[in-house]
Design a protein around this motif. Sequence first.
Motif, PDB file in Angstrom:
ATOM      1  N   ILE A 181       0.834  -1.217   0.000  1.00 19.71           N
ATOM      2  CA  ILE A 181       0.000   0.000   0.000  1.00 19.71           C
ATOM      3  C   ILE A 181       0.866   1.264   0.000  1.00 19.71           C
ATOM      4  CG2 ILE A 181      -1.608   1.369   1.422  1.00 19.71           C
ATOM      5  CD1 ILE A 181      -3.075  -0.897   0.137  1.00 19.71           C
ATOM      6  N   PHE A 182       1.995   1.210   0.716  1.00 21.37           N
ATOM      7  CA  PHE A 182       2.795   2.438   0.854  1.00 21.37           C
ATOM      8  C   PHE A 182       3.981   2.520  -0.103  1.00 21.37           C
ATOM      9  CE2 PHE A 182       0.408   2.359   4.796  1.00 21.37           C
ATOM     10  CZ  PHE A 182      -0.083   3.653   4.798  1.00 21.37           C
ATOM     11  N   THR A 183       4.209   1.470  -0.885  1.00 24.29           N
ATOM     12  CA  THR A 183       5.276   1.595  -1.877  1.00 24.29           C
ATOM     13  C   THR A 183       4.741   1.437  -3.299  1.00 24.29           C
ATOM     14  OG1 THR A 183       5.840  -0.752  -1.731  1.00 24.29           O
ATOM     15  CG2 THR A 183       7.101   0.755  -0.350  1.00 24.29           C
ATOM     16  N   PRO A 205       0.947   0.812  -4.419  1.00 28.04           N
ATOM     17  CA  PRO A 205      -0.483   0.459  -4.412  1.00 28.04           C
ATOM     18  C   PRO A 205      -0.959   0.174  -5.836  1.00 28.04           C
ATOM     19  CG  PRO A 205      -0.187   2.818  -4.059  1.00 28.04           C
ATOM     20  CD  PRO A 205       1.180   2.207  -4.040  1.00 28.04           C
ATOM     21  N   GLU A 211      -3.233   5.342  -4.261  1.00 27.49           N
ATOM     22  CA  GLU A 211      -1.977   6.088  -4.416  1.00 27.49           C
ATOM     23  C   GLU A 211      -2.216   7.583  -4.201  1.00 27.49           C
ATOM     24  OE1 GLU A 211       0.676   5.161  -7.690  1.00 27.49           O
ATOM     25  OE2 GLU A 211       2.121   5.906  -6.255  1.00 27.49           O
ATOM     26  N   ASP A 212      -3.302   8.098  -4.776  1.00 23.55           N
ATOM     27  CA  ASP A 212      -3.585   9.525  -4.618  1.00 23.55           C
ATOM     28  C   ASP A 212      -3.846   9.868  -3.151  1.00 23.55           C
ATOM     29  OD1 ASP A 212      -3.227   9.991  -7.254  1.00 23.55           O
ATOM     30  OD2 ASP A 212      -5.348  10.029  -7.783  1.00 23.55           O
ATOM     31  N   VAL A 261      -2.759   8.076  -0.297  1.00 24.26           N
ATOM     32  CA  VAL A 261      -1.595   7.934   0.602  1.00 24.26           C
ATOM     33  C   VAL A 261      -0.510   8.971   0.301  1.00 24.26           C
ATOM     34  CG1 VAL A 261      -1.984   5.496   1.123  1.00 24.26           C
ATOM     35  CG2 VAL A 261      -0.441   6.102  -0.755  1.00 24.26           C
ATOM     36  N   THR A 262      -0.469   9.479  -0.932  1.00 26.06           N
ATOM     37  CA  THR A 262       0.516  10.513  -1.246  1.00 26.06           C
ATOM     38  C   THR A 262      -0.029  11.911  -0.964  1.00 26.06           C
ATOM     39  OG1 THR A 262      -0.175  10.568  -3.568  1.00 26.06           O
ATOM     40  CG2 THR A 262       1.678   9.141  -3.035  1.00 26.06           C
ATOM     41  N   GLY A 263      -1.231  11.965  -0.410  1.00 22.67           N
ATOM     42  CA  GLY A 263      -1.775  13.263   0.002  1.00 22.67           C
ATOM     43  C   GLY A 263      -2.356  14.079  -1.136  1.00 22.67           C
ATOM     44  N   ARG A 264      -2.661  13.430  -2.264  1.00 18.73           N
ATOM     45  CA  ARG A 264      -3.192  14.203  -3.393  1.00 18.73           C
ATOM     46  C   ARG A 264      -4.706  14.425  -3.274  1.00 18.73           C
ATOM     47  NH1 ARG A 264       1.563  12.201  -5.070  1.00 18.73           N
ATOM     48  NH2 ARG A 264       2.805  13.603  -6.365  1.00 18.73           N
TER      49      ARG A 264
END
Lengths: 258, 232
Positions: free
Chosen positions: A240-242, A244, A250-251, A253-256
């Motif tokens: 999930i964190f490397t 997804p 992805e959007d 967890v990367t804060g998008r």
Amino acid sequence: MKVPRAMEQAKIEVSQLNFYYGSQKALSNISISIPANRVTGLIGPSGCGKSTFLRCLNRMNDIIPHTRVEGEVKLDGQNVYDPAMDVVELRCRVGMVFQKSNPFPKSIFDNVAYGLRVNGWRDKREIEERVEQSLRSAALWDEVKDRLRESALDLSGGQQQRLCIARALAIRPEVILMDEPASALDPIATARIEDLIQDLKREYTIVIVTHNMQQAARASDYTAFFYLGELVEFADTKVIFTKPTQSRTEDYVTGRFG
Amino acid sequence: MERKFEEELEEIKQSLLSLGSKVERNFGDAISSLIDRDPVLAGDVLARDPLVDLAEVQLDEHCLYVLVRRQPVARDLRFIASTLKVVKDLERVGDMASDIAEHVLALLRYPPVRDFPEIAEMGRLAQQMLKRALDAFVKHDPQLAREVIADDDKVDEMHSRIWDSLVAVMSEELSSIPAVPHLFAIIKYLERLGDHSSNVAEMVVFMVEGTDIRHSVKIRAIRERLAAESES
């Protein structure tokens, strides 16, 4: 969604779960297998349904009026929504720790002993033994062993939260649900709770809701991402964190967004 | 996502591009100094190498700073992790440009060896690999990256061919013996440039697709061997 690692054994199997607040659908067709003796983190933006989902696992939503559940939540193969299910017993098996520590206005000892006495324990020595075991398991014993008769409300925030964990552990649950257990704590108290979670998973299955991405990455073995009442992705936390697989994950967890 | 974070990632990308263009220029000039027997140009390459080193250190610092401040995950994490590796490859290519320049200055003490247009051709191909690998990085283009990786075999093949030619020259023209070892060294650097460009291209695939394709055949083989050993 299946347990990401095929060899894991499922403790809780949720199938096609829908949940409604009145006419509003809060969870839509959730299927997930929660592995035994692992930490499963639930992440997602506010209002995505992760806390609602958590509370479905031990029927804490039953106490909210005008709610409705469809689908199945099986604990070791037994549907917790089966009319024959004893809800009090269910909540003994599936304990819960909340965001804000909520010790009773009683002594430290009585807080931990409370669930035992409610369940009919009377033998003083047995209760003392179980209280000590629970406080040790919650990594609190050394700090409170000389002040067990003092009010729980005099403890620090981090200690109060560990006391609540000890209280949950006293009745020997199989699963512990945690709803943002460290969100009100400072970094040192948070680290102690996270260490404790790692110790506890040897004996318990843990499901934890967190808004803190780094905490999910640190503390959980598996992570489920909820969005708008749907389970978008459930995978090994590392994935999930490397890497997804879903762009919405992805959007997020990367804060998008979120 | 915070606008400032987006800006920080863009700054890293621009710094990497700037480092890449410095390295490309140095390597290109090192090859030109060989072809043109130009000691001034070789000297320029050596003089500019510390700028490459400085850019490497600054970019590393910047990446670490963003890692600490932002704790990036998923594609942002892969971007920064890839950048840190690509920086190392670029710095090595920069060092190789200086090494070639030093060999050129040494070569100039001897009369010209027979003309070797293949070395210039090999140099062009290897430089193209680097340029295209950096393009693939900037454009997030794994297809282009895979084409770069495929080109490495051509560079390796040219290396073997030129090597044999140089051996033949030494046996035919004994006067060339002091100079030719410098050419051996230079073609080895060109071959290594192909390897480093492939490394950059592999990082592009990882950055975009999340798949680590480095040494994939060897790793599969060793995993199978270790699995077989643990079973027996």
